[in-house]
Design an enzyme around this catalytic site. Structure first.
Site, short mmCIF file in Angstrom:
data_model
loop_
_atom_site.label_atom_id
_atom_site.label_comp_id
_atom_site.label_asym_id
_atom_site.label_seq_id
_atom_site.Cartn_x
_atom_site.Cartn_y
_atom_site.Cartn_z
N ARG A 53 1.04 -0.63 0.36
CA ARG A 53 -0.14 -0.44 -0.42
C ARG A 53 0.96 1.23 -0.10
NH1 ARG A 53 -2.71 3.19 5.09
NH2 ARG A 53 -3.83 4.44 3.04
N ASN A 64 -7.00 1.93 10.05
CA ASN A 64 -6.20 2.00 10.69
C ASN A 64 -6.00 2.27 11.78
OD1 ASN A 64 -4.78 2.13 8.05
ND2 ASN A 64 -4.65 4.52 7.66
N TYR A 74 -4.11 2.36 15.97
CA TYR A 74 -2.85 2.36 16.82
C TYR A 74 -2.94 2.55 18.08
CZ TYR A 74 -0.30 4.13 12.47
OH TYR A 74 0.03 3.71 11.19
O1 IFM Z 1 3.31 7.84 9.96
C1 IFM Z 1 1.67 8.29 9.95
C2 IFM Z 1 0.99 7.68 8.37
O2 IFM Z 1 0.96 9.09 8.05
C3 IFM Z 1 -1.12 7.89 8.91
N1 IFM Z 1 -1.09 7.69 10.07
C4 IFM Z 1 -0.51 6.76 11.58
C5 IFM Z 1 1.37 7.05 10.91
C6 IFM Z 1 1.54 6.98 12.31
O3 IFM Z 1 1.64 8.17 12.99
#
Ligand code: IFM
Length: 448
Positions: free
Chosen positions: A74, A292, A294
């Site tokens: 990706r 996404n 985190y």
């Molecule tokens: O590096 C970033 C990415 O560009 C977008 N999502 C989170 C990542 C980590 O902060």
């Protein structure tokens, strides 16, 4: 762990974070070139001018992907490499760069997942109002159709936007990201125009009439947890969730905006940027959604920073993000809670019964390096999160680790390293970390 047949294993990157070559082959400036040049905007005065020099080293980077054994990659296209002024003149050298990349990926059995917008708006469009104005959504559709037309014979997975929350709220309200604005109405208009741009781009690409194409969007989904069950903290968590998740997921997959937005923002804006017909454009069926993940957010009710509701920025919603003691943290200070990816996936799926298949399109972490690059913490993080993603029991089609390489981590510059591959920025030498070898073996085992 048992993964469904055909499950995709990949890694992700984005253009501004790795390419460098900021002024080469006719590329025009983006808002990140401008922002990074503002003293104090990015840590250490770092810029994406050189980054990981992927523009020159892409063939070496594809070899790394081959060694890693992933079957999907990706990456994002730099809008201002293709249209240096954001509209009008097309720069063929930009298209040729991505053509070389995708042809080589295909030759090696790696499927390209192309993202059209990962935060790097051409500066010329920002000068005309940026995402605050509807015209940028129309320009985004034109640009998307151009890239699609050029590459649809070798690319079938097309993501319009990466994390529109960051492009709108972090860029136009918090000012921590380009273009560095601190606005109320403008940031909410930006969020809406990003979504309209997404819908128009999907329409424009579908109109190219190429069979077998799949279109999606990538959203960052941090589940929000109130620090107590007091009504005030629970209400604060709802506001946070509306700002970060539901402002995007409700119109995309539910055909409506969260009604809470009126109470949250009625004094900041009359929402006149929302036009009749927009929700139909935004909410058209997609072939996949990228998630996404985190970290989770633990939030409490708090006073607004700006007492006058009409003068607030769009993220000033009376919420404090708190640090829970006893939660382990990554090198970014982000709490490590794999259960968050389970709830992010299951919440999204439960809220929207018609949701298309999901990919985890980003997940990863930073930790300080040891000299021998034995990044055991990263390995534990990835293993725990992959297992927790699977535990959600949703229609999950793939997992992309963020990131292949160390790269430009936006306002943090080069300080934080997300790569499975270490990059020595002085020499551009790439050295796989232990997590690279671990991921390679994990993927090989998962395929059976
Ligand atoms: O590096 C970033 C990415 O560009 C977008 N999502 C989170 C990542 C980590 O902060």
């Amino acid at each position: 762990m048992n993964f469904p047949a055909g499950f995709r294993w990949g890694v992700a990157t984005s253009a501004y974070q790795i390419e460098g070559a900021a002024a080469l082959d006719g590329r025009g400036p983006s808002i990140w070139d401008t922002f990074a040049a503002v003293p104090g905007a990015v840590a250490n005065g770092d810029t994406g001018d050189v980054a990981a020099d992927h523009y020159h080293r892409w063939a070496e980077d594809v070899r790394l992907l081959v060694d890693l054994g992933v079957d999907a990659y990706r990456f994002s296209v730099s809008w201002s490499r293709i249209l240096p002024e954001g509209r009008g003149r097309v720069e063929q050298r930009g298209l040729d760069f991505y053509r070389r990349l995708v042809d080589t990926l295909r030759d090696n059995g790696i499927e390209p997942f192309v993202t059209l917008y990962h935060w790097d708006l051409p500066q010329a469009l920002e000068d005309r109002g940026g995402w605050r104005v509807r015209d940028t959504a129309l320009r985004f559709a034109d640009y998307s159709a151009i890239v699609h037309d050029a590459l649809a014979d070798v690319v079938s997975k097309w993501t319009t936007l990466n994390e529109p929350y960051c492009s709108s709220v972090v860029g136009y309200a918090e000012g921590r990201h380009a273009p560095g604005a601190r606005e109320g109405h403008g940031a909410l208009a930006a969020a809406h125009h990003l979504l309209v741009g997404h819908g128009l781009a999907v329409e424009a690409m579908r109109a190219n009439g190429v069979p077998g194409q799949e279109f999606g969007i990538v959203l960052n989904q941090s589940p929000t947890v109130p620090v107590s069950d007091s009504p005030a903290d629970v209400a604060a968590a709802t506001r946070q969730d509306v700002l970060l998740r539901r402002q995007f997921t409700d119109p995309l997959f539910g055909g409506t905006y969260p009604e809470e937005m009126t109470a949250m923002y009625g004094e900041l804006t009359d929402f006149s940027f929302r036009h009749d017909g927009d929700l139909a454009v935004i909410g058209q069926p997609l072939d996949y959604v990228g998630l996404n993940y985190y970290y989770r957010l633990h939030v409490a009710d708090a006073p607004h920073r700006e007492p006058d509701p009409a003068k607030r920025t769009a993220h000033d919603i009376g919420v404090d993000t708190t640090r829970l003691p006893d939660v382990p943290r990554t090198g970014m200070g982000w709490p490590v809670e794999p259960v968050g990816i389970t709830t992010a996936l299951s919440d999204l799926s439960a809220r929207h019964p018609q949701l298309p298949p999901i990919y985890v399109t980003e997940n990863g972490c930073v930790y300080p390096d040891t000299e021998d690059l034995q990044d055991t913490d990263r390995i534990a993080f990835l293993e725990g999160h992959i297992a927790a993603a699977l535990a959600a029991g949703v229609d999950l089609r793939g997992y992309f680790c963020w990131s292949l390489l160390d790269n430009f981590e936006w306002a943090h510059g080069y300080k934080h390293r997300f790569g499975l591959v270490h990059v020595d920025y002085a020499t551009q030498q790439r050295t796989p970390r232990a997590s690279f070898h671990w991921y390679r073996d994990f993927v090989a085992r998962a395929r059976g």
